[in-house]
Design an enzyme around this catalytic site. Structure first.
Site, PDB file in Angstrom:
ATOM      1  N   HIS A 258      27.852  40.582  37.226  1.00  0.00           N
ATOM      2  CA  HIS A 258      28.917  39.897  37.990  1.00  0.00           C
ATOM      3  C   HIS A 258      28.631  39.828  39.488  1.00  0.00           C
ATOM      4  O   HIS A 258      29.312  39.077  40.193  1.00  0.00           O
ATOM      5  CB  HIS A 258      30.265  40.594  37.790  1.00  0.00           C
TER       6      HIS A 258
HETATM    7  O1  YEM Z   1      40.640  41.422  35.780  1.00  0.00           O
HETATM    8  C1  YEM Z   1      40.184  41.947  36.787  1.00  0.00           C
HETATM    9  C2  YEM Z   1      40.837  41.806  38.142  1.00  0.00           C
HETATM   10  C3  YEM Z   1      42.159  41.171  38.157  1.00  0.00           C
HETATM   11  N1  YEM Z   1      41.705  40.229  39.160  1.00  0.00           N
HETATM   12  C4  YEM Z   1      42.311  40.355  40.427  1.00  0.00           C
HETATM   13  C5  YEM Z   1      40.339  40.790  39.041  1.00  0.00           C
HETATM   14  N2  YEM Z   1      39.092  42.717  36.782  1.00  0.00           N
HETATM   15  C6  YEM Z   1      38.430  43.129  35.598  1.00  0.00           C
HETATM   16  C7  YEM Z   1      36.951  43.309  35.887  1.00  0.00           C
HETATM   17  C8  YEM Z   1      36.158  43.614  34.682  1.00  0.00           C
HETATM   18  C9  YEM Z   1      34.714  43.788  35.000  1.00  0.00           C
HETATM   19  C10 YEM Z   1      33.922  44.178  33.828  1.00  0.00           C
HETATM   20  C11 YEM Z   1      39.027  44.388  35.116  1.00  0.00           C
HETATM   21  N3  YEM Z   1      39.322  45.431  35.879  1.00  0.00           N
HETATM   22  N4  YEM Z   1      39.303  44.646  33.874  1.00  0.00           N
HETATM   23  C12 YEM Z   1      39.798  45.899  33.800  1.00  0.00           C
HETATM   24  C13 YEM Z   1      39.830  46.406  35.084  1.00  0.00           C
HETATM   25  C14 YEM Z   1      40.229  47.727  35.541  1.00  0.00           C
HETATM   26  C15 YEM Z   1      39.881  48.131  36.800  1.00  0.00           C
HETATM   27  C16 YEM Z   1      40.263  49.410  37.260  1.00  0.00           C
HETATM   28  C17 YEM Z   1      39.914  49.859  38.526  1.00  0.00           C
HETATM   29  C18 YEM Z   1      40.282  51.118  38.939  1.00  0.00           C
HETATM   30  C19 YEM Z   1      40.965  48.614  34.718  1.00  0.00           C
HETATM   31  O2  YEM Z   1      41.292  48.227  33.467  1.00  0.00           O
HETATM   32  C20 YEM Z   1      41.915  49.172  32.627  1.00  0.00           C
HETATM   33  N5  YEM Z   1      41.323  49.832  35.145  1.00  0.00           N
HETATM   34  C21 YEM Z   1      41.000  50.257  36.399  1.00  0.00           C
HETATM   35  C22 YEM Z   1      41.372  51.522  36.825  1.00  0.00           C
HETATM   36  C23 YEM Z   1      41.015  51.963  38.105  1.00  0.00           C
HETATM   37 ZN    ZN Z   2      31.534  43.294  30.558  1.00  0.00          ZN
END
Ligand code: YEM
Ligand code: ZN
Ligand code: CA
Length: 433
Positions: A151
């Site tokens: 990414h």
């Molecule tokens: O969907 C997004 C964000 C929402 N937009 C503003 C961007 N990001 C994805 C990125 C995936 C890359 C492989 C995302 N983030 N999916 C899940 C997360 C996520 C990030 C966290 C960061 C700090 C997550 O999902 C459970 N938990 C997190 C917990 C702490």
């Molecule tokens: Zn992935």
């Protein structure tokens, strides 16, 4: 109907296949920490390594610790400004970089953690050195599970990725290879790699991913590249719950058609483990065999191959899968019983080398998949058959200067396509691709 549901046959290897595998691992990588609660855990790479060693795979392949990528190397793709920022910012001085943090997109998904630059340089170093070894015909397969961070953008962190080690590795491969195929089986779209090569026919990118209300939101069927790169980007958007047999029935015909039309001289396979069943972020239903079948299938074409990691957020399953796949790349089907290893307690209660599918519904109907295959095939048939590139001499690798003995030894080596690769020295003037 071009889509045909195939049976899922047992995975086989040929123990007489003597391909040389170079495996890159840096023992520091598992110590980096994105922060409490963050799904990305570099520790999974250390868990994978411990399984690999305890299965005895070190007897089959050469193990290297790559030199971390230098700033200069990183800037072959990324902007100086962005890399300079990454190298300076720390959790302690983050306050002084408010504007830059917004500009370069560090934040919740891509936090500034202790050693973020060093971590990125390890990831990049493995993919660049892997590519360089393939270029010099020193191995047939290079593995870097610390890589696969698809990414990351030219001047922006994104989706847990800071440095795009894959783009750096492909740029290295392009010094010797006229056409490089990039395949991405991570559950997310391989947006950073696609974007980097969207306007060139020297790299064909092909991503299989969940599409529809899912990060990063790109990777539509109709996104096929631009300008000279038109028809050289392939997107396979999938829905929730795809199983082993269905994935194979899409993956194999797409890859086979690409091999036929594009005839790559090197292939990079991103093996993101978030396409496995039970992943913390993913929504596919692949078992270890469904995932590993992709590795075995790509390997069956006998092309110099780089294997990188990627996503994967249920650590025990990522480690199991990457270890099983390392076995396949070495032509070994590993024992289903896990050996004792440094992280044995993670694998209870069964302690088996297995990731089982669940009973979730497969939303990918045969009609939907047929529409996808028809569109992908039509686009591939519009590519120029195996496009060629002007041949020029490649500047020497700095590390080769003065190493006459190694060069002579290398010149004798005609195995594994290396002589072919040297005959095709292909860096066009003043550009990488
Ligand atoms: O969907 C997004 C964000 C929402 N937009 C503003 C961007 N990001 C994805 C990125 C995936 C890359 C492989 C995302 N983030 N999916 C899940 C997360 C996520 C990030 C966290 C960061 C700090 C997550 O999902 C459970 N938990 C997190 C917990 C702490
Ligand atoms: Zn992935
Ligand atoms: Ca993907």
């Amino acid at each position: 109907m071009v889509y045909e549901a195939k049976p899922f046959d047992p995975i086989t290897v040929n123990p007489r296949d003597k391909r040389r595998v170079a495996y890159f691992y840096d023992a520091d990588v598992g110590n980096y920490n994105y922060g409490a609660g963050h799904p990305m855990k570099p520790h999974r790479i250390r868990m994978t390594h411990s399984l690999i060693m305890n299965y005895g795979l070190y007897k089959k392949m050469e193990i290297y610790r790559a030199k971390p990528a230098t700033k200069q190397e990183m800037c072959q793709f990324h902007t100086d400004e962005y890399i300079d920022f990454l190298s300076r910012v720390t959790p302690d001085n983050l306050d002084m970089f408010k504007k830059e943090s917004v500009k370069f997109n560090v934040g919740d998904d891509t936090p500034v953690f202790d050693g973020v630059y060093e971590y990125s340089s390890i990831s990049g170093g493995g993919s660049m050195e892997g590519a360089a070894r393939l270029n010099r015909g020193k191995c047939d397969v290079a593995i870097n599970y610390a890589g696969g961070l698809h990414h990351a953008k030219k001047s922006e962190a994104s989706g847990f990725c800071y440095l795009n080690d894959i783009v750096l590795g492909i740029i290295e491969l392009l010094r010797y290879h006229p056409r490089v195929l990039y395949i991405d089986i991570d559950v997310h779209h391989g947006d950073g790699v696609e974007e980097a090569f969207y306007t060139t026919d020297r790299v064909m990118t092909c991503s299989f991913h969940k599409y529809g209300e899912f990060f990063p939101g790109t990777g539509e069927l109709r996104d096929i590249g631009v300008g000279k790169g038109k028809h050289y980007a392939v997107n396979v958007p999938l829905r929730d719950g795809i199983d082993d047999a269905t994935y194979k029935s899409v993956f194999e015909p797409v890859i086979s058609k690409i091999m036929e039309w594009y005839q790559p001289s090197a292939v990079v396979l991103q093996c993101g483990g978030d396409s496995l069943s039970g992943d913390r972020l993913g929504c596919f239903n692949l078992s270890i065999r469904g995932h590993a079948n992709c590795v075995n299938y790509v390997k069956s074409f006998g092309i110099p191959m780089m294997v990188v990691g990627g996503g994967g957020y249920t650590m025990r399953n990522v480690a199991r899968t990457w270890c099983f796949e390392t076995g396949l790349l070495n032509n070994v089907i590993l024992d289903p019983e896990l050996p004792y290893n440094d992280y044995y307690e993670y694998y209870g209660p069964d302690y088996k080398l297995d990731v089982r599918p669940s009973n979730m519904f497969n939303v990918n109907s045969p009609e939907y998949l047929d529409k996808i295959l028809q569109s992908v095939f039509t686009n591939l048939e519009r590519t120029k058959y195996a496009p060629s590139v002007q041949l020029n001499s490649v500047p020497k690798d700095p590390e080769d200067l003065g190493d006459v003995e190694e060069d002579e030894q290398e010149a004798k080596d005609t195995k594994g396509g290396s002589q072919y690769a040297r005959d095709q020295i292909v860096e066009p003037n003043n550009e990488f691709y």
